[in-house]
Write an enzyme that holds these catalytic residues in place. Structure first.
Site, short mmCIF file in Angstrom:
data_model
loop_
_atom_site.label_atom_id
_atom_site.label_comp_id
_atom_site.label_asym_id
_atom_site.label_seq_id
_atom_site.Cartn_x
_atom_site.Cartn_y
_atom_site.Cartn_z
N ARG A 94 0.85 -1.19 0.00
CA ARG A 94 0.00 0.00 0.00
C ARG A 94 0.89 1.24 0.00
NH1 ARG A 94 -2.12 -3.64 3.86
NH2 ARG A 94 -4.23 -4.40 3.37
N LYS A 104 -2.03 -2.64 7.53
CA LYS A 104 -3.41 -2.33 7.86
C LYS A 104 -3.83 -3.14 9.07
CE LYS A 104 -7.84 -1.51 5.59
NZ LYS A 104 -8.59 -1.61 4.31
N HIS A 141 -2.62 2.20 -6.25
CA HIS A 141 -3.31 0.96 -5.92
C HIS A 141 -3.37 0.00 -7.11
CE1 HIS A 141 -5.18 -0.80 -2.45
NE2 HIS A 141 -6.14 -1.32 -3.20
N ARG A 173 -0.83 -2.58 -6.84
CA ARG A 173 -1.21 -3.65 -5.92
C ARG A 173 -2.05 -4.71 -6.64
NH1 ARG A 173 -1.35 -4.60 -0.42
NH2 ARG A 173 -3.27 -5.38 0.52
N HIS A 233 -3.94 -9.12 4.09
CA HIS A 233 -5.39 -9.15 4.27
C HIS A 233 -5.74 -10.07 5.44
CE1 HIS A 233 -6.50 -6.73 0.92
NE2 HIS A 233 -6.02 -7.54 0.00
N TYR A 241 -9.55 -11.50 -7.03
CA TYR A 241 -8.45 -11.69 -7.96
C TYR A 241 -8.52 -13.07 -8.61
CZ TYR A 241 -6.35 -7.58 -5.72
OH TYR A 241 -6.11 -6.32 -5.24
#
Length: 318
Positions: free
Chosen positions: A159, A184, A260, A263, A286, A295
């Site tokens: 990120r 995150k 992004h 990513r 994640h 994805y």
């Protein structure tokens, strides 16, 4: 208790556990909310009702014209405040279970193509054409840095804030490992660079040391310095990074260039190249597989298309 006073208590309790980006987003949301309520002469947190919350979210949509994702961010910030108030002030939670969060339709990620990436890497080298001298371009002083950044984004899917927060000490050049100290949700993780990205990063750091020696006589880089810095040596910011990506995209004629999208490009191509989806989840940082499944759908479409055009039974006309 005045809402502004409650917010003081909230920040004293929660600020240390939130990332700076989350703090900034929450502050922005709370500022809007306080201003909205003041227009209705409401100052105390105890007098705020679910109807006020709904009216605020509607106002963000109809009067302010904000995107659904932005409105959802406001809902999340307010829910966090009332989760704290429920425990600290013994107030009822007027959002959870009462106000449905705004629905955000997830768009299918659009990765860069191989040609997009190649053009953007090449576009790091030279400036735009001079306005006063058409056809004239000059070598960019940050070319090595910008190439190292793009290769790092392509190989790690970091990120924007994660890349900007990297320090020299976070890079283990012997194995190409980067330590993301606070991803995150505050979770640390490790990501890894391939040889092409490691070479680009080596060129950038060597050039940075050479320039420093010319300027100061000492080429040593302190371990607490940013891994990627501005031309003046300051930590790279998200705005610096976004501006660079957009400028490179413009010079490379790649529409919609964002941080992004790198990513997305990393994730989709890792799956195309055989990466285990659960390993990809860890690399992306994640907490669940929801985004990875998105994805996987794209890669599944690739496979269906490949079979449609290259099915042995169809091609042999059996």
């Amino acid at each position: 208790m005045q809402l502004t006073t409650a917010l003081e208590g909230f920040w004293l309790s929660k600020a240390r556990s939130l990332s700076q980006n989350t703090v900034n987003d929450y502050n922005h949301s709370y500022g809007r909310f306080v201003r909205f309520l003041s227009g209705q002469h409401i100052e105390d947190i105890e007098t705020v009702t679910p109807q006020h919350i709904n009216a605020f979210l509607t106002w963000l949509d109809t009067d302010q014209g904000l995107a659904p994702k932005t409105i959802l961010n406001h809902w999340i910030a307010l829910s966090a405040l009332w989760t704290w108030a429920e425990k600290e002030l013994e107030l009822p939670h007027i959002i959870r279970g009462r106000i449905v969060p705004p629905r955000v339709r997830r768009q299918q990620p659009e990765p860069y193509t191989k040609e997009n990436v190649k053009r953007m890497i090449e576009a790091c080298d030279q400036t735009d054409h001079w306005r006063t001298k058409p056809g004239v371009r000059t070598r960019r002083s940050t070319a090595k840095r910008d190439k190292a950044i793009l290769f790092t984004l392509l190989d790690t899917g970091l990120r924007a804030s994660e890349l900007c927060d990297l320090r020299i000490e976070d890079y283990d050049k012997s194995i190409g490992k980067l330590i993301v100290r606070k991803g995150k949700g505050g979770k640390p993780r490790s990501v890894f660079l391939g040889y092409t990205a490691r070479s680009a990063l080596w060129r950038y750091l060597e050039d940075r040391q050479r320039r420093r020696k010319q300027d100061t006589g000492d080429s040593k880089l302190d371990k607490t310095e940013g891994l990627f810095t501005t031309a003046s040596g300051r930590h790279l910011t998200r705005d610096n990074l976004l501006h660079m990506i957009q400028a490179v995209g413009r010079r490379a004629d790649v529409a919609g260039a964002t941080v992004h999208r790198w990513r997305h490009t990393f994730a989709i191509n890792m799956l195309r190249n055989g990466c285990n989806p659960y390993a990809l989840q860890e690399l992306l940082g994640h907490s669940d597989m929801e985004t990875v499944r998105l994805y996987l759908k794209i890669v599944d479409q690739d496979l269906r298309g490949a079979v449609a055009s290259a099915s042995p039974a169809d091609q042999w006309r059996l």
